[in-house]
Design an enzyme around this catalytic site. Structure first.
Site, mmCIF file in Angstrom:
data_model
loop_
_atom_site.group_PDB
_atom_site.id
_atom_site.type_symbol
_atom_site.label_atom_id
_atom_site.label_comp_id
_atom_site.label_asym_id
_atom_site.label_seq_id
_atom_site.Cartn_x
_atom_site.Cartn_y
_atom_site.Cartn_z
ATOM 1 N N ASP A 64 7.477 6.032 -7.853
ATOM 2 C CA ASP A 64 7.573 5.605 -6.362
ATOM 3 C C ASP A 64 9.103 5.932 -6.048
ATOM 4 O O ASP A 64 9.792 6.208 -6.803
ATOM 5 C CB ASP A 64 7.271 4.278 -6.638
ATOM 6 C CG ASP A 64 7.391 3.339 -5.333
ATOM 7 O OD1 ASP A 64 6.918 3.976 -4.224
ATOM 8 O OD2 ASP A 64 8.496 2.531 -5.380
ATOM 9 N N ASP A 66 10.609 4.123 -2.637
ATOM 10 C CA ASP A 66 11.474 3.056 -2.268
ATOM 11 C C ASP A 66 11.977 2.135 -3.305
ATOM 12 O O ASP A 66 11.126 1.477 -3.836
ATOM 13 C CB ASP A 66 10.773 2.349 -0.995
ATOM 14 C CG ASP A 66 10.498 3.306 0.235
ATOM 15 O OD1 ASP A 66 11.009 4.438 0.205
ATOM 16 O OD2 ASP A 66 9.605 2.979 0.880
ATOM 17 N N ASP A 92 13.026 -0.059 19.926
ATOM 18 C CA ASP A 92 12.227 0.252 19.233
ATOM 19 C C ASP A 92 12.775 0.153 17.697
ATOM 20 O O ASP A 92 12.432 -0.042 16.711
ATOM 21 C CB ASP A 92 11.725 1.956 19.356
ATOM 22 C CG ASP A 92 10.898 2.013 20.632
ATOM 23 O OD1 ASP A 92 9.899 1.134 20.767
ATOM 24 O OD2 ASP A 92 11.154 2.938 21.316
ATOM 25 N N THR A 171 4.494 8.215 -2.537
ATOM 26 C CA THR A 171 5.283 7.310 -1.639
ATOM 27 C C THR A 171 4.379 7.087 -0.519
ATOM 28 O O THR A 171 3.720 8.120 -0.098
ATOM 29 C CB THR A 171 6.609 7.842 -1.410
ATOM 30 O OG1 THR A 171 7.181 6.922 -0.142
ATOM 31 C CG2 THR A 171 6.639 9.471 -0.750
ATOM 32 N N ALA A 172 4.502 6.145 0.193
ATOM 33 C CA ALA A 172 3.808 5.807 1.634
ATOM 34 C C ALA A 172 4.588 6.397 2.771
ATOM 35 O O ALA A 172 4.107 6.643 3.837
ATOM 36 C CB ALA A 172 3.733 4.387 1.960
ATOM 37 N N LYS A 216 -2.550 5.284 -3.563
ATOM 38 C CA LYS A 216 -1.518 5.959 -4.534
ATOM 39 C C LYS A 216 -2.397 5.994 -5.730
ATOM 40 O O LYS A 216 -2.349 7.550 -6.546
ATOM 41 C CB LYS A 216 -0.284 5.174 -5.082
ATOM 42 C CG LYS A 216 0.727 5.188 -3.671
ATOM 43 C CD LYS A 216 1.864 4.620 -4.250
ATOM 44 C CE LYS A 216 3.044 4.447 -3.179
ATOM 45 N NZ LYS A 216 4.346 3.839 -3.966
ATOM 46 N N ASP A 239 9.027 -0.220 -8.566
ATOM 47 C CA ASP A 239 9.602 -1.550 -8.315
ATOM 48 C C ASP A 239 8.569 -2.541 -7.760
ATOM 49 O O ASP A 239 8.910 -3.863 -7.779
ATOM 50 C CB ASP A 239 10.590 -1.159 -7.402
ATOM 51 C CG ASP A 239 10.100 -1.086 -5.801
ATOM 52 O OD1 ASP A 239 10.533 -2.054 -5.100
ATOM 53 O OD2 ASP A 239 9.495 -0.111 -5.655
ATOM 54 N N ASN A 242 2.805 -3.877 -5.619
ATOM 55 C CA ASN A 242 1.736 -3.168 -4.937
ATOM 56 C C ASN A 242 1.249 -1.815 -5.690
ATOM 57 O O ASN A 242 0.301 -1.357 -5.130
ATOM 58 C CB ASN A 242 1.953 -2.770 -3.600
ATOM 59 C CG ASN A 242 2.335 -4.166 -2.623
ATOM 60 O OD1 ASN A 242 1.280 -4.776 -2.370
ATOM 61 N ND2 ASN A 242 3.639 -4.313 -2.304
#
Length: 311
Positions: A64, A66, A92, A171-172, A216, A239, A242
């Site tokens: 992962d 992040d 934004d 990763t997302a 994932k 970490d 999820n």
């Protein structure tokens, strides 16, 4: 899809999107990896010495990104870089910072906030060329990300590489950014969220859904099947609770800088834990310690300021 018949139409749709997102990410990752292997072969043909590789060819490692490989969220750092290049306005950036702060401080991923973050990111890149974002990603890595790589996790990834195993980021974050980070770290490739493009231009839509949670795990399954990997011989690092679906797929799961839910789950199942953060607060709530928080702290401050103005 027949195996999904027992699910409600809504659940079937969500599962199908996870499968589609995973397969699309795996396809993009394999394409990038093949291009990298071709480049390495050409370099060796030009006279560079061949590096001896020894190890289990059916094993690989999945990391992962992040707060596992890098302090903070890659998408947030990417957003800072796009803001600097005037891709979007100050309001934004403030909204983006608020969404990031909510995720880190609440310790949960609220579906409404995730949808807002997804829509914001897609609207920002819509109409831009894929090659443009890839080039900008290289610059943003140097500006905001390179100094935020956890040395401990980087050493773990290198140990797998030294053993002759392939190492993938999962990763997302957008796959184009994930691939930049993987290449800069000398990794095999990256699985990431795939944004739809036509003739090299982003449409503002996703292929499936963000590569998050169950998606994932689907990506790992698709990549393992394509690469001939045995997941029971593979390792995965994360970490976040999820990512339990991904961690549960492999024979060697690791909790890195874990949030409280993952820490509890890992201890229950006797998974290995590593924590490269400092400070009691980091250990409790699963965010980087103050000394290394950088952009996340800035995002939190912006979020608090925004909240106060709204009161």
């Amino acid at each position: 899809m027949a195996a999904l018949g027992w699910l409600t139409p809504r659940r079937r749709s969500a599962t199908a999107r996870s499968v589609l997102a995973g397969e699309a990410s795996a396809e993009a990752a394999r394409k990038s990896s093949q291009e990298e292997e071709q480049a390495q072969a050409q370099a060796q043909a030009a006279g560079e010495p061949e590096f001896p590789v020894h190890g289990d060819v059916q094993a690989a490692a999945f990391f992962d990104l992040d707060n596992t490989v890098m302090q903070g969220a890659a998408l947030f750092h990417f957003g800072r870089g796009l803001y600097k290049r005037k891709f979007f306005e100050t309001r934004d950036l403030a909204r983006f910072a608020w969404q990031q702060a909510w995720f880190r401080l609440a310790g949960v991923e609220d579906p409404e906030h995730m949808q807002e973050a997804r829509d914001s990111a897609l609207s920002i890149v819509q109409g831009h060329r894929v090659s443009e974002l890839q080039s900008i990603g290289e610059e943003i890595y140097d500006e905001y990300m390179a100094e935020r790589i956890w040395p401990g996790t980087r050493a773990l990834a290198q140990a797998h590489l030294d053993a002759g195993q392939k190492v993938w980021l999962v990763t997302a974050a957008p796959v184009e950014i994930a691939q930049v980070i993987a290449r800069r770290l000398g990794l095999t490739g990256a699985l990431g969220t795939v944004a739809e493009s036509v003739d090299g231009v982003y449409t503002g839509k996703l292929v499936g859904e963000p590569l998050h949670g169950p998606a994932k795990a689907e990506a790992l399954r698709a990549l393992a099947a394509a690469e001939g990997l045995d997941l029971s011989r593979c390792a995965a690092y994360s970490d976040s609770h999820n990512d339990i679906p991904m961690l549960s797929l492999v024979g060697h799961p690791y909790a890195i800088n874990p949030d409280s839910k993952l820490r509890k789950h890992a201890r229950t199942l006797d998974w290995r834990l590593r924590d490269y953060r400092t400070g009691r607060k980091a250990a409790k709530v699963g965010i980087p310690a103050a000394a290394g928080v950088g952009a996340v702290a800035g995002g939190t401050a912006a979020a608090i300021a925004l909240h106060r103005r709204r009161r």
